[in-house]
Design an enzyme around this catalytic site. Structure first.
Site, PDB file in Angstrom:
ATOM      1  N   ASP A 180       0.654   4.863  15.609  1.00 57.35           N
ATOM      2  CA  ASP A 180      -0.766   4.599  15.063  1.00 57.35           C
ATOM      3  C   ASP A 180      -1.666   4.860  16.237  1.00 57.35           C
ATOM      4  OD1 ASP A 180      -0.862   2.573  16.407  1.00 57.35           O
ATOM      5  OD2 ASP A 180      -1.138   0.977  14.709  1.00 57.35           O
ATOM      6  N   ARG A 199       1.306   2.814  10.538  1.00 58.03           N
ATOM      7  CA  ARG A 199       1.926   1.435  11.107  1.00 58.03           C
ATOM      8  C   ARG A 199       1.262   0.212  10.216  1.00 58.03           C
ATOM      9  NH1 ARG A 199       1.708   0.234  16.555  1.00 58.03           N
ATOM     10  NH2 ARG A 199       2.820   1.927  17.087  1.00 58.03           N
ATOM     11  N   SER A 200       0.999   0.719   9.022  1.00 51.83           N
ATOM     12  CA  SER A 200       0.321  -0.160   7.867  1.00 51.83           C
ATOM     13  C   SER A 200       1.291  -1.377   7.809  1.00 51.83           C
ATOM     14  CB  SER A 200      -0.002   0.457   6.699  1.00 51.83           C
ATOM     15  OG  SER A 200       0.881   0.744   5.866  1.00 51.83           O
ATOM     16  N   CYS A 236       7.306  -1.067  -2.389  1.00 42.41           N
ATOM     17  CA  CYS A 236       7.674  -0.365  -3.337  1.00 42.41           C
ATOM     18  C   CYS A 236       7.452   1.295  -2.507  1.00 42.41           C
ATOM     19  CB  CYS A 236       6.985   0.016  -4.733  1.00 42.41           C
ATOM     20  SG  CYS A 236       5.297  -0.197  -4.708  1.00 42.41           S
TER      21      CYS A 236
END
Lengths: 312, 312
Positions: free
Chosen positions: A200, A177-178, A142
């Site tokens: 990142d 960059r999770s 989401c």
């Protein structure tokens, strides 16, 4: 200085109204359960927003405060409880890989956040439907979805270009960059035609559409470049660094850049507006609208109200 | 000093012989593909062992060296390739949460390591079968399974006690709480009746069988205790700290303890044998035997050779 600040509340308004109207017209009572198992102020605030927005739009929201150790059992109970239509968890819980484990413990038919392995995998592989008959569209994580909706709202997606290529010609940086936001977002933007620098602490990767036929997916390369080299090339810079001290130097931004921050901390310097054409300081309210949108979709799947079944 | 050192090669011998005989008698040629996408010397060594053991037992092993960026696509290709019966990956690849994502990209019908979300989830919830008809036993993560097999071999499991409670009365420390070894191992030992101290840099958790009816699973509590307090209580100490400098002080070990190290580095001090009754310095060869055992099981599932279908 002619920067326009666009608030998430403005972007989310039309989504909220549509959801509210849909719930009212159909006289349905979709129920969302949120699990809070931490004391993180950002998570608490997010939970308050969820409750407030759900109350406004007619979604029955229940916040369940549980201990970390009980969370998996409570998720399993909610998976099996037919009165619950959607489940979300306010992360971080344990903070490490165990959180990724928990994300896949939520039933895919109730996963409003779109974080279970199947949904994240489908984003990477451009798989649009959950079923072979193509009656049930996939749930998209989401926060990345919210950012795409913001980019559409502010005109970064060019609607003159055919669907699936509407970011062609755009260069975008995503600083984060999770596994739950930055990496899927970079992939989604690349799949829509953009050249994406994914940044990142370990370095910079370049995401592009790629030419691989097999996976119909984006291509990723490690590149030898610094932030100082890539940021000045970017039409859009999206930040999500979860620390109060991180500030991206405004001097790197090209004039007219679109600047979007999805961290709960301000990642841009105060003078960002002296360079940007559009500045979006936060995205949370759009994320909550996307949660509700996903909830309604899953409500229909659970009640077998897909287009296919309606036609039968 | 009367400590007995038990080598993994000795524990694995009977498994290897059984696998070899099974493959020969049935005249089958199960194929295992291993993906190596790093330069880690421990991973290289593990790959060499896999190749050597497979050659000895009759498994067709193919090592595929790929780049990190291509790995997911190569896994997907192998998932769809009917000539491949099992897939394994030498971790770490990216090293963080992305590795957990990759683990779930391996098809569950080819996941010889037992690391996809479904198999790890089933271990925590004591779910023993993959299907409702209970014809296909779950694959268990292979390093935790190897350690259980070692504990059975050296008599820590008491076979006089009914199955499922054979560790009742035992106190065990597991120093490592990774998602792929330490945490599932602690859960498996607790599910078999042991009191398990699970130790990592963030603290100590106590895993016990618990009384939860819903999940039929172990119970986990954070406890306020130090290593100095818990280790002297333990009948078995299992270490898996992935750094060369970590050494568990032998002075903490109670006399007669069983000491098992699954790290690729020696986590016990040299004088561990002056306290321990049994010392197992490494487990890798048993892990490879378990990979092969899982491979044969998956081979049968792929070829519909389960007990149920044999009876039909």
């Amino acid at each position: 200085m002619s920067c326009k600040t666009v608030l998430a509340s403005k972007v989310s308004a039309s989504f909220r109204n549509q959801i509210k109207q849909d719930i009212k017209e159909r006289d349905i009572h979709p129920k969302l359960v949120g699990f809070l198992a931490n004391e993180d102020p950002a998570a608490m605030k997010y939970a308050e927003w969820t409750a407030k927005t759900c109350a406004e739009t007619g979604v029955d929201f229940e916040l369940r405060k549980v201990s970390k150790m009980d969370l998996e059992e409570k998720i399993t109970e909610a998976n099996e409880d037919k009165s619950v239509n959607g489940i979300m968890v306010y992360y971080p819980v344990f903070g490490g890989k165990q959180d990724l484990y928990l994300q896949s413990c939520v039933s895919e038919l109730k996963d409003v956040e779109g974080l279970c392995h199947k949904f994240v995998h489908n984003v990477y592989h451009n798989v649009r439907f959950m079923d072979k008959e193509e009656t049930m569209k996939c749930i998209i994580p989401c926060t990345p979805l919210a950012i795409v909706k913001i980019l559409e709202f502010i005109g970064v997606y060019n609607t003159v270009i055919p669907y699936g290529n509407r970011l062609y010609g755009r260069t975008i940086a995503v600083i984060n960059r999770s596994e739950i936001v930055g990496r899927p977002l970079a992939a989604m933007l690349a799949n829509d035609g953009a050249k994406v620098y994914s940044v990142d602490v370990n370095g910079i990767q370049l995401f592009t559409r790629g030419t691989g036929i097999h996976l119909k997916a984006h291509k990723v390369e490690d590149i030898e470049a610094t932030l100082e080299e890539v940021i000045p090339q970017c039409d859009v810079v999206i930040t999500g660094v979860p620390t109060p001290n991180y500030k991206l130097s405004s001097s790197l931004l090209k004039d007219g850049v679109v600047a979007i921050n999805f961290s709960s901390f301000a990642n841009f310097e105060e003078d960002v507006k002296s360079h940007a054409s559009i500045f979006v300081p936060s995205v949370g309210k759009v994320t909550v609208a996307m949660l509700e949108r996903n909830l309604l979709r899953l409500y229909d799947y659970q009640n077998d109200l897909t287009e296919k079944s309606k036609q039968q």
